[in-house]
Structures are given as C-alpha cells and as structure tokens.
Design an enzyme around this catalytic site. Structure first.
Site, PDB file in Angstrom:
ATOM      1  N   GLU A   1      -3.772   1.272  -7.470  1.00  0.00           N
ATOM      2  CA  GLU A   1      -4.148   2.409  -6.630  1.00  0.00           C
ATOM      3  C   GLU A   1      -3.221   3.577  -6.921  1.00  0.00           C
ATOM      4  OE1 GLU A   1      -6.482   1.329  -2.892  1.00  0.00           O
ATOM      5  OE2 GLU A   1      -4.389   1.334  -2.366  1.00  0.00           O
TER       6      GLU A   1
ATOM      7  N   HIS B   1       0.857  -1.196   0.000  1.00  0.00           N
ATOM      8  CA  HIS B   1       0.000   0.000   0.000  1.00  0.00           C
ATOM      9  C   HIS B   1       0.889   1.241   0.000  1.00  0.00           C
ATOM     10  CE1 HIS B   1      -2.844   3.033   1.245  1.00  0.00           C
ATOM     11  NE2 HIS B   1      -3.798   2.211   0.855  1.00  0.00           N
TER      12      HIS B   1
END
Ligand code: PGA
Length: 264
Positions: A169, A97
């Site tokens: 993302e 992430h």
C-alpha cells in the site's frame, strides 16, 4: 489438479459505522455477495462492532479482521485490546497500516511484535508495507519496502511464513491522503517482484511463490480489474470503496471472474 489460487478482497472500514450501522451494512452485503472458494472476502469493522458482527456473520461468506490490537496477550494495559480477546471473533488482523505507522507512531518493533502475536494466536496477519510520497520522490521506494518487510517479518520463522499475507500500500495512493493518486500496474508489479525476491532470500523460493501479496490504495470498481489481473497480485485491500455496497460488491464480482493461471 490444484485448487485455484485464492483472491482476497479485504474491506477496511476504518473508523466508520456505529455497531448498528455496521450490522445493517453487513446485512446488505450478505444479500448481495455469494460465497465462493475462489475469493475470500474479509471485512474489517471497527473493534467495537467485532463481537456483534461475529455473531451475525455467515463465516462461509465473510471472515472478519481487526484493524488494530495490542500485541501482548493480557495484562495491565489500560485501553488496549489483545488478540486473546478477539480470537473468537476474527480470523485476520491488519498490521502496519500507514495510518497506524504515521498517525499513531507505531514503530517497526511494534509491528513485528503484532505479526508475532497474530501468528501465536492463530490469526492471519495482513502486513501492510509501502513507501511515502517523499520516499518515492527521493528514490527510496525499494529501501522503504525492504525495511518494512524485513522488520515486519523479523519474528516470523520459516515454518510460519505461509501464515502471512502482505499488502503493498504505497502511502501516496491511499485515498485519504491529500493528492492521492492510484498506483499504476507498473508500480505494483515492481513492488510485487521486489517483495517476492526478498521473501525468497529470507524464506526460500517456494515461500516467495506461495505468499499472497495484495494491493491497496484508491481501488474502486473501475480500477479493480486492472489490478487483479496483474500476475502475482492476490487481491485488494480496500478502504473508501469498501464503505459503498455497490462498489464493494462489484469488486468482489470482478475478483470472481479473474483467471489466475499460476499453479502454486
Ligand atoms: P483507500 O484505502 O482504498 O481508501 O485508498 C486503502 C487503505 O487505507 O487500506
């Protein structure tokens, strides 16, 4: 006939909710979201809540994910948590992430080791990749995605690629960033094609068609349908909106209603 292709809706609760709050929130979600084979709902609470939620959760309804772990299986690593310790609680692990890459300086090598550790421990890695605003501005989107994809999968063999989920993302689209703006379907299609093309080069066409690719970044109930209808997008990784029951439940309902004609 083949079963319909599964959509994933993953809620990343980040560093929110005490164990008590997490338990109440799970309870709320469980009264409002009915299990279905078409949509896999995955909840990623903070590590401190994983054990209690794993006892509470109906695993037919929700799976749990860890937001973080250390890639070694045991040993003298003060303050760290291994997947061997989390294995009974979670089925998924969010890896790479951007908050871990940029706020906690996780390197490509750390991320590759984590993906390998997840596979070794029978946990599905959700490998997050995406360019920063600066990389996009400088025309380096493809290079950034390529580098994160190839290094993140560095330890993954041909036999194991079907165990991996990729989440695209773009960092500039994540709601916690200043001036965040959601990616457009065109941005996402481009990235999704690029990722599948490179998975095909590395692992073959079948793997590239089969791999699940999710989108994450400022998704809410008003934008979810537009993303989920993109052919090639297999679900969503949701931060902010996953903390609001009305938002999250609505997104799951939308995912249940989306038709996916793909045969693989
Ligand atoms: P966001 O977060 O939905 O709040 O943009 C997504 C993520 O960080 O995974």
């Amino acid at each position: 006939m083949d079963a319909p292709r599964k959509k994933y809706i993953i809620g990343n609760w980040k560093m929110n909710f005490t164990p008590g709050e997490a338990s109440l929130y799970l309870n709320k979600l469980s009264t409002r979201i009915q299990p279905t084979r078409k949509v896999q709902v995955v909840l990623a609470p903070s590590i401190v809540s994983l054990q209690s939620l794993s006892l509470q959760v109906n695993r037919r309804q929700f799976k749990l994910a860890t937001q973080n772990f250390y890639w070694r299986d045991y040993g003298a690593f003060t303050g760290e948590v291994a997947l061997t310790q989390l294995r009974g609680f979670v089925g998924y692990a969010i890896i790479g992430h951007s908050e871990r890459r940029y706020l906690f300086n996780e390197t490509e090598k750390d991320i590759a080791q984590k993906v390998a550790a997840a596979i070794r421990n029978g946990i599905t890695p959700v490998l997050c990749i995406g360019e920063t605003a600066l990389e996009r501005k400088d025309g380096e989107t493809s290079a950034a995605i390529y580098s994160q994809l190839t290094s993140g999968l560095h330890e993954v063999s041909k036999e194991d690629i079907d165990k991996v989920i990729i989440a695209y993302e773009p960092v500039w689209a994540i709601s916690s960033n200043k001036n965040a703006k959601p990616a457009t379907p065109i941005d996402i299609v481009e990235a999704e094609h690029f990722i599948r093309k490179h998975i095909a080069k590395l692992y073959g066409k079948e793997a590239s068609e089969a791999i699940s690719i999710l989108y994450g970044g400022s998704v809410n109930k008003n934008t979810a349908a537009g993303y989920l209808e993109i052919e090639g997008i297999d679900g969503l990784l949701i931060g902010g909106a996953s903390l609001i029951a009305d938002q999250f439940c609505a997104i799951v309902e939308i995912a249940k209603g989306v038709k996916d004609e793909r045969q693989y």
